[in-house]
Write a protein that holds these residues in place. Sequence first.
Motif, PDB file in Angstrom:
ATOM      1  N   ARG A 332      -9.034   6.279 -10.218  1.00 37.78           N
ATOM      2  CA  ARG A 332      -8.910   5.868  -8.818  1.00 37.78           C
ATOM      3  C   ARG A 332      -9.919   6.602  -7.928  1.00 37.78           C
ATOM      4  NH1 ARG A 332      -2.990   3.807  -7.602  1.00 37.78           N
ATOM      5  NH2 ARG A 332      -2.219   3.530  -9.713  1.00 37.78           N
ATOM      6  N   VAL A 333     -11.098   6.830  -8.482  1.00 36.05           N
ATOM      7  CA  VAL A 333     -12.190   7.439  -7.712  1.00 36.05           C
ATOM      8  C   VAL A 333     -13.257   6.370  -7.518  1.00 36.05           C
ATOM      9  CG1 VAL A 333     -13.946   9.238  -7.637  1.00 36.05           C
ATOM     10  CG2 VAL A 333     -11.700   9.718  -8.650  1.00 36.05           C
ATOM     11  N   ALA A 334     -13.462   5.947  -6.267  1.00 33.91           N
ATOM     12  CA  ALA A 334     -14.374   4.844  -5.987  1.00 33.91           C
ATOM     13  C   ALA A 334     -15.810   5.174  -6.392  1.00 33.91           C
ATOM     14  CB  ALA A 334     -14.306   4.476  -4.503  1.00 33.91           C
ATOM     15  N   SER A 362      -1.965  -3.014  -2.335  1.00 32.69           N
ATOM     16  CA  SER A 362      -3.013  -2.056  -2.035  1.00 32.69           C
ATOM     17  C   SER A 362      -3.127  -1.029  -3.171  1.00 32.69           C
ATOM     18  CB  SER A 362      -2.709  -1.324  -0.723  1.00 32.69           C
ATOM     19  OG  SER A 362      -3.598  -0.237  -0.536  1.00 32.69           O
ATOM     20  N   VAL A 363      -4.353  -0.718  -3.591  1.00 36.97           N
ATOM     21  CA  VAL A 363      -4.557   0.291  -4.632  1.00 36.97           C
ATOM     22  C   VAL A 363      -4.262   1.684  -4.097  1.00 36.97           C
ATOM     23  CG1 VAL A 363      -6.274  -1.081  -5.846  1.00 36.97           C
ATOM     24  CG2 VAL A 363      -7.020   0.530  -4.067  1.00 36.97           C
ATOM     25  N   TYR A 364      -4.187   1.822  -2.765  1.00 38.75           N
ATOM     26  CA  TYR A 364      -3.980   3.137  -2.169  1.00 38.75           C
ATOM     27  C   TYR A 364      -2.505   3.489  -2.043  1.00 38.75           C
ATOM     28  CZ  TYR A 364      -8.795   2.010  -0.997  1.00 38.75           C
ATOM     29  OH  TYR A 364     -10.112   1.630  -1.080  1.00 38.75           O
ATOM     30  N   ASP A 365      -1.640   2.511  -2.193  1.00 41.81           N
ATOM     31  CA  ASP A 365      -0.202   2.751  -2.182  1.00 41.81           C
ATOM     32  C   ASP A 365       0.266   3.024  -3.610  1.00 41.81           C
ATOM     33  OD1 ASP A 365       2.682   1.464  -2.633  1.00 41.81           O
ATOM     34  OD2 ASP A 365       2.565   2.195  -0.563  1.00 41.81           O
ATOM     35  N   PRO A 366       0.934   4.140  -3.902  1.00 44.01           N
ATOM     36  CA  PRO A 366       1.296   4.487  -5.284  1.00 44.01           C
ATOM     37  C   PRO A 366       2.061   3.391  -6.018  1.00 44.01           C
ATOM     38  CG  PRO A 366       1.672   6.358  -3.834  1.00 44.01           C
ATOM     39  CD  PRO A 366       1.333   5.190  -2.947  1.00 44.01           C
ATOM     40  N   GLN A 367       3.099   2.845  -5.405  1.00 41.13           N
ATOM     41  CA  GLN A 367       3.900   1.833  -6.095  1.00 41.13           C
ATOM     42  C   GLN A 367       3.131   0.530  -6.246  1.00 41.13           C
ATOM     43  OE1 GLN A 367       7.834   1.344  -4.528  1.00 41.13           O
ATOM     44  NE2 GLN A 367       8.301  -0.428  -5.804  1.00 41.13           N
ATOM     45  N   GLN A 368       2.471   0.086  -5.179  1.00 40.99           N
ATOM     46  CA  GLN A 368       1.690  -1.145  -5.253  1.00 40.99           C
ATOM     47  C   GLN A 368       0.497  -0.974  -6.201  1.00 40.99           C
ATOM     48  OE1 GLN A 368       0.635  -2.335  -1.298  1.00 40.99           O
ATOM     49  NE2 GLN A 368       2.767  -2.635  -0.623  1.00 40.99           N
ATOM     50  N   GLY A 369      -0.108   0.221  -6.158  1.00 46.57           N
ATOM     51  CA  GLY A 369      -1.236   0.476  -7.060  1.00 46.57           C
ATOM     52  C   GLY A 369      -0.798   0.429  -8.516  1.00 46.57           C
ATOM     53  N   PHE A 370       0.404   0.961  -8.814  1.00 55.15           N
ATOM     54  CA  PHE A 370       0.913   0.902 -10.186  1.00 55.15           C
ATOM     55  C   PHE A 370       1.128  -0.547 -10.617  1.00 55.15           C
ATOM     56  CE2 PHE A 370       4.613   0.631 -13.026  1.00 55.15           C
ATOM     57  CZ  PHE A 370       4.123   1.332 -14.117  1.00 55.15           C
ATOM     58  N   THR A 371       1.676  -1.364  -9.716  1.00 58.62           N
ATOM     59  CA  THR A 371       1.893  -2.777 -10.032  1.00 58.62           C
ATOM     60  C   THR A 371       0.563  -3.475 -10.308  1.00 58.62           C
ATOM     61  OG1 THR A 371       3.880  -2.832  -8.646  1.00 58.62           O
ATOM     62  CG2 THR A 371       2.859  -4.961  -9.191  1.00 58.62           C
ATOM     63  N   LEU A 372      -0.422  -3.190  -9.467  1.00 55.47           N
ATOM     64  CA  LEU A 372      -1.753  -3.780  -9.681  1.00 55.47           C
ATOM     65  C   LEU A 372      -2.339  -3.335 -11.028  1.00 55.47           C
ATOM     66  CD1 LEU A 372      -3.635  -3.607  -6.249  1.00 55.47           C
ATOM     67  CD2 LEU A 372      -3.293  -5.639  -7.673  1.00 55.47           C
ATOM     68  N   HIS A 373      -2.172  -2.055 -11.349  1.00 54.09           N
ATOM     69  CA  HIS A 373      -2.732  -1.536 -12.600  1.00 54.09           C
ATOM     70  C   HIS A 373      -2.112  -2.238 -13.802  1.00 54.09           C
ATOM     71  CE1 HIS A 373      -4.112   2.295 -14.966  1.00 54.09           C
ATOM     72  NE2 HIS A 373      -4.654   1.181 -15.405  1.00 54.09           N
ATOM     73  N   VAL A 374      -0.795  -2.375 -13.821  1.00 52.82           N
ATOM     74  CA  VAL A 374      -0.120  -3.055 -14.932  1.00 52.82           C
ATOM     75  C   VAL A 374      -0.556  -4.519 -15.000  1.00 52.82           C
ATOM     76  CG1 VAL A 374       2.112  -3.770 -15.876  1.00 52.82           C
ATOM     77  CG2 VAL A 374       1.845  -1.484 -14.886  1.00 52.82           C
ATOM     78  N   ALA A 375      -0.683  -5.149 -13.827  1.00 53.77           N
ATOM     79  CA  ALA A 375      -1.104  -6.555 -13.804  1.00 53.77           C
ATOM     80  C   ALA A 375      -2.521  -6.707 -14.356  1.00 53.77           C
ATOM     81  CB  ALA A 375      -1.027  -7.105 -12.382  1.00 53.77           C
ATOM     82  N   VAL A 376      -3.390  -5.763 -14.030  1.00 52.92           N
ATOM     83  CA  VAL A 376      -4.767  -5.807 -14.544  1.00 52.92           C
ATOM     84  C   VAL A 376      -4.771  -5.657 -16.062  1.00 52.92           C
ATOM     85  CG1 VAL A 376      -6.958  -4.558 -14.603  1.00 52.92           C
ATOM     86  CG2 VAL A 376      -5.877  -5.073 -12.418  1.00 52.92           C
TER      87      VAL A 376
END
Length: 388
Positions: A332-334, A362-376
């Motif tokens: 998570r380092v741009a 949002s990738v910056y929100d821990p819970q939403q970022g985790f959901t995005l990561h699993v979806a990816v």
Amino acid sequence: MTRGTPSDPPATGPLSPRDVAERASREACGVPTDLLEGYVALLAAISTGGGLDGEERRRRRDIGALAAERDVPMRGVVDLYLSATWIAWPSLPGVLAATGADALRRIGEAVFHAADTAITAVAEGYEEAQRWSLRQEESFRREFVDDLLDGRRPETLAGRAERYGLRLAGSYVVVVAAGAQPFVDGGPATRRVEAVVDGSRTSREVLVTTKDGLLVCVAPDAGGAVEEFVGRLLETLGPDGGWRIGVGRPQRGPGGAVRSFEQARQALHMAQRLELPGQVHLASDLLVYQVLIRDRAALADLVDGVLEPLRAGRTRPETLLDTLSAYFAAGRVATAAAQQLHIGVRTVTYRLNRVEALTGYSVYDPQQGFTLHVAVLGARLLGWPGDT
């Protein structure tokens, strides 16, 4: 034995076919005399003007096949025939009746030409029997490999495995390798790997074969055999061939090989889908992805629910997906993601903001970022957006 230095003293009179055969057998280190059946009589007939017909050639080929079935070395059979020829020569009727050097020369030419033809026929029968035996063995081996890796006829696997040095009561690991070109039995790459394994200290308990275009190794989970094979495999195939290697988990029993094989093959599939770095991928390191893919329907629902809005943006969904993958892989380092993608940091930031605008995550929100990561990860495993 060296010609011209026979082990037996010179005969004092004509030798019988049996005497010739027994002496020739001793000269050839005990090769059975029945492999000479009818040969001395043939030489006698040749010396008096007879010929070697097609039936006699077939007889010699049959004898050659018999020698192969008995595992008599071909050099021993040739030695037997050559010994019988020179031992029988002084007793041949034509030789005994010959008058003058010219007559002896003609008889010698005929006898030794017939000997050459007979030995050639024996060799043809020998080689044909060996080719048949090899084809039969290859068929048996292929059938065993397919049953072992497909899980068929488990009740017979343990007994048949001993023929190939495997003791399936123990714990085994299956290693598979994939490359740009499919592996085939007898192919150059397969032969190179087999030669390397044959020279290893654990070669007797290692089975190297192919299955569905993959190179497959079944190795005992002991004494570093798996690590040794993987290391030798990488050395043999080289670093630039686009190889990937999957390693299953240790499994025990006749059905263990098929389970480890499926794990190794799935590790390869996941590594390719997820574009994981490195060439060697252990099934034990990819358990979390196996959990994800186990419920394929639920994973597909997650991917569609989270990422489907990416199709509506101007930027291709594959581009946004690649950016998300690089971002998560870089911790998570741009800046690191930009270096990996060879683009500017502002471009990465723009794309991540576009993902949030389109999906609401949002990738910056821990819970939403985790959901995005699993979806990816799920998108990579399922091949989204190309073939879901």
